[in-house]
Design a protein around this motif. Structure first.
Motif, PDB file in Angstrom:
ATOM      1  N   PHE A 164       0.883  -1.186  -0.114  1.00 43.67           N
ATOM      2  CA  PHE A 164       0.073   0.134  -0.171  1.00 43.67           C
ATOM      3  C   PHE A 164       0.807   1.194   0.016  1.00 43.67           C
ATOM      4  N   SER A 165       0.394   2.349  -0.471  1.00 45.40           N
ATOM      5  CA  SER A 165       1.144   3.618  -0.410  1.00 45.40           C
ATOM      6  C   SER A 165      -0.103   4.841  -0.145  1.00 45.40           C
ATOM      7  N   PRO A 166      -0.485   4.746   1.110  1.00 50.04           N
ATOM      8  CA  PRO A 166      -1.369   5.553   1.619  1.00 50.04           C
ATOM      9  C   PRO A 166      -1.223   6.983   1.907  1.00 50.04           C
ATOM     10  N   ALA A 167       0.047   7.396   1.630  1.00 50.84           N
ATOM     11  CA  ALA A 167       0.364   8.675   1.947  1.00 50.84           C
ATOM     12  C   ALA A 167       0.081   9.764   0.292  1.00 50.84           C
ATOM     13  N   PHE A 168      -0.191   8.829  -0.722  1.00 52.47           N
ATOM     14  CA  PHE A 168      -0.657   9.314  -1.971  1.00 52.47           C
ATOM     15  C   PHE A 168      -2.032   8.848  -2.306  1.00 52.47           C
ATOM     16  N   VAL A 169      -2.614  10.142  -3.005  1.00 49.12           N
ATOM     17  CA  VAL A 169      -4.076   9.763  -3.563  1.00 49.12           C
ATOM     18  C   VAL A 169      -3.990   9.770  -4.835  1.00 49.12           C
ATOM     19  N   ALA A 170      -2.869   9.714  -5.537  1.00 50.65           N
ATOM     20  CA  ALA A 170      -3.055   9.702  -7.011  1.00 50.65           C
ATOM     21  C   ALA A 170      -1.603   9.265  -7.444  1.00 50.65           C
ATOM     22  N   VAL A 201      -1.256  -1.829  -4.509  1.00 56.52           N
ATOM     23  CA  VAL A 201      -2.899  -1.515  -4.446  1.00 56.52           C
ATOM     24  C   VAL A 201      -3.032  -0.095  -5.223  1.00 56.52           C
ATOM     25  N   PRO A 202      -3.813  -0.386  -6.148  1.00 54.71           N
ATOM     26  CA  PRO A 202      -4.026   0.921  -6.913  1.00 54.71           C
ATOM     27  C   PRO A 202      -4.425   2.203  -6.052  1.00 54.71           C
ATOM     28  N   SER A 203      -3.926   3.432  -6.442  1.00 55.55           N
ATOM     29  CA  SER A 203      -4.066   4.525  -5.893  1.00 55.55           C
ATOM     30  C   SER A 203      -5.512   4.937  -5.978  1.00 55.55           C
ATOM     31  N   LEU A 204      -6.101   6.059  -5.327  1.00 54.50           N
ATOM     32  CA  LEU A 204      -7.321   6.435  -5.396  1.00 54.50           C
ATOM     33  C   LEU A 204      -7.666   7.096  -6.734  1.00 54.50           C
TER      34      LEU A 204
END
Length: 360
Positions: free
Chosen positions: A300-306, A334-337
């Protein structure tokens, strides 16, 4: 007092970090020059020394501007990242802005800005003020607060507005690292990849910060002093970037039913020789591949929204190659938002919550 009035629309300024205007040495040089001379980004050099180092050496070398016939490392990476729609960060920012505006309706006026390069914060604010909005909500697209990101955005907004004779009511969003809808979108994007039991380990990788910046933001002598200080949010660490990252991890892990032994929170994108927030993502991946024999990692990279350089290239390409050299098979990111409708709805909901009329 509510920001909304009967006389004008509610202004909303969505702000992300920024991107070069093109994947060329000159454009990348301009972007790096603006980004790396921000004193909240490089905070350990006097102003003149910072300007000379960045504009005289770092930006020209990394962009390749010193040799226009051979692109520098950063320019090459942006060339890999670029799509037919341009920079993914800017493209998705534009799409999200348009769709959030549609979701909010005619009582809101929404603009996109980048902290560095275009569209600038100043130009976006000028557009909102020209519409004579009755208030402005500044909404950084960073779920976790850091001085170098959200803090820099807030400072730039205040700098620009301080030169205006009339300043409308302004509200700043600080962070939303545990916002339930945000957490569910990240979790659902992982579920969309299939059976999560196929992965040997789960890594939550956040953009790193120098430890000196984490300590500088700590007014209670808490950071790197109290053992396990990031294991929960409290009064003394409520604005700590690292603590907020760990809180995001725990929220997503709980949503997915992960036990603590199933995942690791780590940090990427380290620059220079100083100690940064640890553990480093690349070290975690090496350990799981070499010492634990992991073949499949979920990241996951949850600091980035795109999608951006740090997700698509750094994790998706560079870390993937290293992991395979160490004996692993693959890292599934995991795909970004991006422009996910659920993310659009989450953003609109948060904006409404921040700007709604108070209950009397």
């Amino acid at each position: 007092m509510a920001l909304q009035s009967h006389y004008g629309k509610q202004g909303v300024l969505l702000v992300n970090l920024g991107t070069p205007d093109a994947p060329t040495p000159s454009a990348v040089n301009r972007y790096l020059g603006e980004f790396l001379t921000d004193p909240r980004v490089i905070d350990n050099l006097p102003g003149v020394a910072q300007q000379l180092l960045v504009r005289g050496i770092i930006a020209p070398v990394r962009s390749g501007i010193v040799n226009p016939f051979k692109a520098g490392g950063s320019t090459k990476l942006y060339q890999e990242l670029w799509t037919e729609n341009g920079s993914p960060l800017k493209y998705y920012g534009e799409v999200v802005t348009e769709r959030v505006a549609g979701a909010l309706g005619e009582d809101y006026s929404v603009r996109l800005a980048m902290r560095y390069q275009n569209p600038s914060i100043e130009s976006a604010l000028d557009e909102l003020l020209a519409e004579q909005v009755s208030g402005i909500l500044v909404f950084p697209l960073f779920p976790q607060y850091a001085s170098a990101t959200t803090g820099s955005v807030h400072q730039e907004v205040m700098r620009v507005l301080s030169r205006r004779q009339t300043i409308p009511p302004v509200q700043f969003v600080n962070s939303y690292y545990e916002q339930p809808e945000l957490i569910r979108v990240f979790a659902d994007n992982a579920r969309d990849l299939g059976d999560l039991d196929q992965y040997d380990h789960v890594v939550f990788s956040y953009h790193g910060l120098p430890q000196r910046q984490l300590k500088k933001a700590d007014d209670c002598n808490h950071c790197y002093v109290v053992e396990g200080c990031c294991n929960s949010i409290s009064r003394v660490n409520q604005f700590c970037y690292s603590a907020q990252c760990h809180a995001t991890t725990r929220a997503i892990a709980e949503e997915l039913g992960f036990t603590p032994d199933r995942y690791t929170t780590s940090f990427q994108s380290r620059l220079g020789f100083d100690d940064w927030a640890k553990p480093y993502t690349i070290d975690v991946l090496e350990e799981w591949a070499k010492e634990r024999g992991a073949k499949k990692i979920l990241c996951f990279s949850p600091a980035f929204v795109a999608d951006c350089l740090e997700t698509t290239i750094e994790i998706g390409v560079e870390y993937q190659e290293e992991f395979q050299k160490w004996g692993g098979e693959r890292i599934d990111l995991v795909p970004s938002l991006n422009d996910d409708p659920r993310w659009i709805n989450a953003l609109a909901s948060m904006i409404r919550a921040e700007t709604r009329e108070p209950v009397v």
